[in-house]
Design a protein around this motif. Sequence first.
Motif, short mmCIF file in Angstrom:
data_model
loop_
_atom_site.label_atom_id
_atom_site.label_comp_id
_atom_site.label_asym_id
_atom_site.label_seq_id
_atom_site.Cartn_x
_atom_site.Cartn_y
_atom_site.Cartn_z
N MET A 225 1.06 -1.18 -0.03
CA MET A 225 -0.19 0.14 0.13
C MET A 225 0.84 1.15 0.00
N PHE A 226 2.04 1.24 0.60
CA PHE A 226 2.90 2.40 0.65
C PHE A 226 2.95 3.16 -0.81
N PRO A 227 3.47 2.55 -1.83
CA PRO A 227 3.51 3.20 -2.98
C PRO A 227 2.32 3.88 -3.51
N GLY A 228 1.24 3.32 -3.55
CA GLY A 228 0.04 4.19 -3.96
C GLY A 228 -0.79 4.81 -2.98
N PHE A 229 -0.67 4.76 -1.72
CA PHE A 229 -1.54 5.26 -0.96
C PHE A 229 -0.62 6.06 0.27
N GLY A 230 0.59 6.02 0.01
CA GLY A 230 1.34 6.93 1.17
C GLY A 230 1.38 6.15 2.59
N VAL A 231 2.42 6.70 3.47
CA VAL A 231 2.67 6.05 4.73
C VAL A 231 1.26 6.37 5.58
N ASP A 232 0.84 7.65 5.66
CA ASP A 232 -0.02 8.17 6.41
C ASP A 232 -1.35 7.43 6.37
N VAL A 233 -1.81 7.17 5.03
CA VAL A 233 -3.04 6.55 4.91
C VAL A 233 -2.92 5.19 5.11
N THR A 234 -1.98 4.54 4.94
CA THR A 234 -1.63 3.15 5.19
C THR A 234 -1.57 2.72 6.79
N LYS A 235 -1.01 3.78 7.39
CA LYS A 235 -1.13 3.67 8.98
C LYS A 235 -2.65 3.58 9.40
N GLN A 236 -3.59 4.74 8.90
CA GLN A 236 -4.84 4.97 9.28
C GLN A 236 -5.69 3.72 8.91
N VAL A 237 -5.34 3.03 7.62
CA VAL A 237 -6.24 1.73 7.40
C VAL A 237 -5.69 0.71 8.25
N MET A 238 -4.47 0.44 8.67
CA MET A 238 -4.10 -0.66 9.46
C MET A 238 -4.39 -0.59 11.12
N VAL A 239 -4.59 0.48 11.37
CA VAL A 239 -5.03 0.71 12.67
C VAL A 239 -6.39 0.51 12.69
N LYS A 240 -7.24 0.88 11.61
CA LYS A 240 -8.64 0.49 11.65
C LYS A 240 -9.15 -1.01 11.74
N LEU A 241 -8.27 -1.89 10.73
CA LEU A 241 -8.18 -3.29 10.77
C LEU A 241 -8.04 -3.75 12.21
N GLN A 242 -7.16 -3.40 12.75
CA GLN A 242 -6.81 -3.89 13.99
C GLN A 242 -7.94 -3.82 15.07
N LYS A 243 -8.86 -2.74 14.79
CA LYS A 243 -9.95 -2.53 15.53
C LYS A 243 -11.27 -3.20 14.95
N SER A 244 -10.93 -3.94 13.92
CA SER A 244 -12.17 -4.66 13.25
C SER A 244 -13.09 -3.70 12.57
N GLU A 245 -12.68 -2.50 12.35
CA GLU A 245 -13.49 -1.24 11.51
C GLU A 245 -13.26 -1.20 10.05
N LEU A 246 -13.68 -2.50 9.61
CA LEU A 246 -13.44 -2.82 8.18
C LEU A 246 -14.12 -1.60 7.40
N ASP A 247 -15.48 -1.17 7.52
CA ASP A 247 -15.85 -0.05 6.72
C ASP A 247 -15.30 1.09 6.77
#
Length: 233
Positions: free
Chosen positions: A55-77
């Motif tokens: 995800m880093f090349p297309g979405f950047g570090v900040d967005v990737t971080k946000q997404v990974m944190v959401k997934l760990q909380k099972s906040e898929l949507d």
Amino acid sequence: MGIRPIDIAKKLGITTSALKHYEQWGIVPPAKRAPNGYRIYTEEHAAYFECIRAMFPGFGVDVTKQVMVKLQKSELDEALWIVNEVQANLQQDKILTERTIRILETEQLDVVDTRGRKRELTIGEVAAETGVPTSAIRHWEKEGVLHLPRDRENGYRKFDAAQIRQIMIIRILRSANYPLEVIKDVLHELEHHQVDNARRVLKDTLVYLNYRNHNQIRGVHYLYQLCQVLKLM
């Protein structure tokens, strides 16, 4: 049996220190420790690491971080809507770039009223027309990238076709990470009716946007795989 950090690092072409950094950032679940203190990664960890790198090349570090944190909380949507917004913004950048290239080639960008007479726009109208926030327009003026005339009577900024075209070009080139000096050079040439370099830079930007689009699709593929491992989809 767990997966050794060195094996994941070799597969992804990175160092084990990078894996530790991702864990310290909180974008992968904490790893258990072996009696000797070494981290023990699982297939779930491997899926996280692969997704992050993809995800880093297309979405950047900040967005990737946000997404990974959401997934760990099972906040898929919530995670998927973050990704969707970035993809939608890329689509708008492409549309604006193609439109600006057409404007440069035809030199037509008339702002007219209901009677067909040319008129000037307010900063709010320009923001709506170009998709550029008024705060960004003011910032570019402060940075000396934009030189906006003022109404002598009320001091308001005045925007005609030339200023709107400049704002469109600045937004496009900033989204493609061009430095300010390059942007200033392009605008300076446009002021002297030299459009060849601007056209070339914008077409290069389209190539860059296509590259990002490819990388975003690849990132989404790995994101889907991670969600399957996490049993979120």
